[in-house]
Design a protein around this motif. Structure first.
Motif, short mmCIF file in Angstrom:
data_model
loop_
_atom_site.label_atom_id
_atom_site.label_comp_id
_atom_site.label_asym_id
_atom_site.label_seq_id
_atom_site.Cartn_x
_atom_site.Cartn_y
_atom_site.Cartn_z
N LEU A 1 64.57 23.35 -1.20
CA LEU A 1 64.47 21.93 -1.52
C LEU A 1 63.43 21.69 -2.68
CD1 LEU A 1 65.52 19.26 -1.15
CD2 LEU A 1 64.13 19.09 0.76
N VAL A 2 62.38 22.40 -2.71
CA VAL A 2 61.16 22.24 -3.28
C VAL A 2 61.86 22.67 -4.89
CG1 VAL A 2 58.78 23.29 -3.95
CG2 VAL A 2 59.45 22.55 -1.88
N LEU A 3 62.33 24.11 -5.03
CA LEU A 3 62.77 24.55 -6.08
C LEU A 3 63.68 23.43 -6.90
CD1 LEU A 3 62.84 26.55 -8.28
CD2 LEU A 3 64.65 27.90 -6.92
N ALA A 4 64.74 22.95 -6.07
CA ALA A 4 65.87 22.10 -6.48
C ALA A 4 65.19 20.88 -7.20
CB ALA A 4 66.87 21.93 -5.57
N THR A 5 64.02 20.40 -6.33
CA THR A 5 63.57 19.10 -6.88
C THR A 5 62.71 19.46 -8.15
OG1 THR A 5 63.32 18.53 -4.58
CG2 THR A 5 61.69 17.29 -6.01
N ALA A 6 62.05 20.46 -8.31
CA ALA A 6 61.20 20.81 -9.42
C ALA A 6 62.32 20.84 -10.49
CB ALA A 6 60.45 22.22 -9.24
N VAL A 7 63.45 21.61 -10.44
CA VAL A 7 63.96 21.82 -11.53
C VAL A 7 64.58 20.37 -12.00
CG1 VAL A 7 66.60 22.47 -12.08
CG2 VAL A 7 65.08 24.09 -10.92
N VAL A 8 65.19 19.39 -11.12
CA VAL A 8 65.54 17.97 -11.51
C VAL A 8 64.34 17.27 -11.93
CG1 VAL A 8 66.38 16.05 -10.59
CG2 VAL A 8 67.31 18.18 -9.66
N LEU A 9 63.21 17.56 -11.67
CA LEU A 9 62.13 16.97 -12.25
C LEU A 9 61.85 17.28 -13.49
CD1 LEU A 9 59.24 14.96 -12.00
CD2 LEU A 9 58.51 17.37 -11.44
N VAL A 10 62.09 18.45 -14.13
CA VAL A 10 61.99 18.92 -15.21
C VAL A 10 63.04 18.32 -16.20
CG1 VAL A 10 62.12 21.15 -16.95
CG2 VAL A 10 60.73 21.08 -14.82
N GLN A 11 64.26 18.18 -15.74
CA GLN A 11 65.37 17.79 -16.42
C GLN A 11 65.20 16.25 -16.73
OE1 GLN A 11 68.38 19.09 -13.50
NE2 GLN A 11 69.14 20.80 -14.90
N GLY A 12 64.46 15.75 -15.66
CA GLY A 12 64.39 14.30 -15.85
C GLY A 12 63.30 13.87 -16.99
N LEU A 13 62.13 14.78 -16.85
CA LEU A 13 61.00 14.77 -17.92
C LEU A 13 61.67 15.03 -19.11
CD1 LEU A 13 58.23 16.19 -15.76
CD2 LEU A 13 58.67 13.84 -16.38
N ALA A 14 62.67 16.06 -19.37
CA ALA A 14 63.20 16.31 -20.57
C ALA A 14 63.90 15.07 -21.37
CB ALA A 14 63.92 17.53 -20.56
N LEU A 15 64.64 14.68 -20.48
CA LEU A 15 65.48 13.55 -20.83
C LEU A 15 64.46 12.28 -21.28
CD1 LEU A 15 68.22 13.60 -18.25
CD2 LEU A 15 68.60 13.92 -20.42
N VAL A 16 63.55 12.02 -20.59
CA VAL A 16 62.62 10.66 -20.91
C VAL A 16 61.79 11.23 -22.16
CG1 VAL A 16 60.64 9.63 -20.00
CG2 VAL A 16 62.63 9.74 -18.68
N GLY A 17 61.56 12.58 -22.28
CA GLY A 17 60.71 13.00 -23.60
C GLY A 17 61.56 12.96 -24.60
N PHE A 18 62.73 13.20 -24.78
CA PHE A 18 63.71 13.46 -25.71
C PHE A 18 64.13 11.67 -26.19
CE2 PHE A 18 68.06 13.58 -27.92
CZ PHE A 18 67.58 14.11 -28.86
N GLY A 19 64.20 10.88 -25.30
CA GLY A 19 64.41 9.47 -25.41
C GLY A 19 63.14 8.97 -26.14
N ALA A 20 61.96 9.27 -25.59
CA ALA A 20 60.57 8.91 -26.54
C ALA A 20 60.52 9.26 -27.72
CB ALA A 20 59.40 9.03 -25.29
N TRP A 21 61.04 10.60 -27.83
CA TRP A 21 61.13 11.17 -29.40
C TRP A 21 62.03 10.27 -30.24
CZ3 TRP A 21 64.81 13.83 -31.92
CH2 TRP A 21 64.29 14.42 -33.51
N LEU A 22 63.04 10.05 -29.75
CA LEU A 22 63.96 9.07 -30.42
C LEU A 22 63.35 7.66 -30.69
CD1 LEU A 22 67.50 10.03 -28.81
CD2 LEU A 22 66.58 10.80 -31.03
N GLY A 23 62.68 7.16 -29.83
CA GLY A 23 62.21 5.85 -29.98
C GLY A 23 61.02 5.91 -30.89
N VAL A 24 60.20 7.03 -31.09
CA VAL A 24 59.15 7.19 -32.06
C VAL A 24 59.56 7.28 -33.51
CG1 VAL A 24 57.33 8.52 -33.13
CG2 VAL A 24 57.43 8.09 -30.79
N GLU A 25 60.88 7.93 -33.62
CA GLU A 25 61.56 8.32 -34.78
C GLU A 25 62.32 7.16 -35.19
OE1 GLU A 25 62.66 11.23 -36.93
OE2 GLU A 25 60.64 11.92 -35.89
#
Length: 135
Positions: free
Chosen positions: A18-42
């Protein structure tokens, strides 16, 4: 309850899966938000060829990232419905990784696939399923 709103019947330490699964989903969520923020800056610093598409894409990735981060919260709270949603997210990531690979974008394809496979293995472990009430 039947809506999946209850937490696991087993409080106590979180199993490794469960800890590993939660960490994986956290990384995926942060990647999506980060990409969205990068698109916003662009969007702010460059003139896109289609402002509507650029704005919509930015909003889409930010919203999707927020939803995935909400899933992290649900996994941490051991909401039983979060198991199915997290498995679905990992299954969706696999064809995305394949598409990246066929476009010779190995730099993104490999970590995307690795995260999805790691997430699936962690989510399907018996200890993870039990912790989320999905025995």
């Amino acid at each position: 309850d039947e809506r999946g709103a209850t937490t696991s019947p087993e409080p106590g330490p979180r199993p490794r899966g469960l800890v590993l699964a939660t960490a994986v989903v956290l990384v995926q969520g942060l990647a999506l938000v980060g990409f969205g923020a990068w698109l916003g800056v662009e969007l702010l610093v460059a003139e896109p060829s289609n402002r509507s598409v650029a704005t919509g894409s930015t909003a889409y990735f930010l919203l999707l990232g927020a939803l995935v981060l909400g899933l992290v919260w649900a996994l941490r709270r051991r909401r039983s419905w979060s198991h199915g949603a997290a498995v679905f997210l990992q299954v969706l990531a696999l064809p995305l990784a394949w598409t990246m690979a066929t476009a010779d974008n190995w730099l993104l394809a490999v970590p995307t696939a690795a995260l999805a496979i790691t997430g699936l293995v962690a989510l399907l472990r018996p200890d993870t399923r039990a912790a989320l009430g999905r025995e």
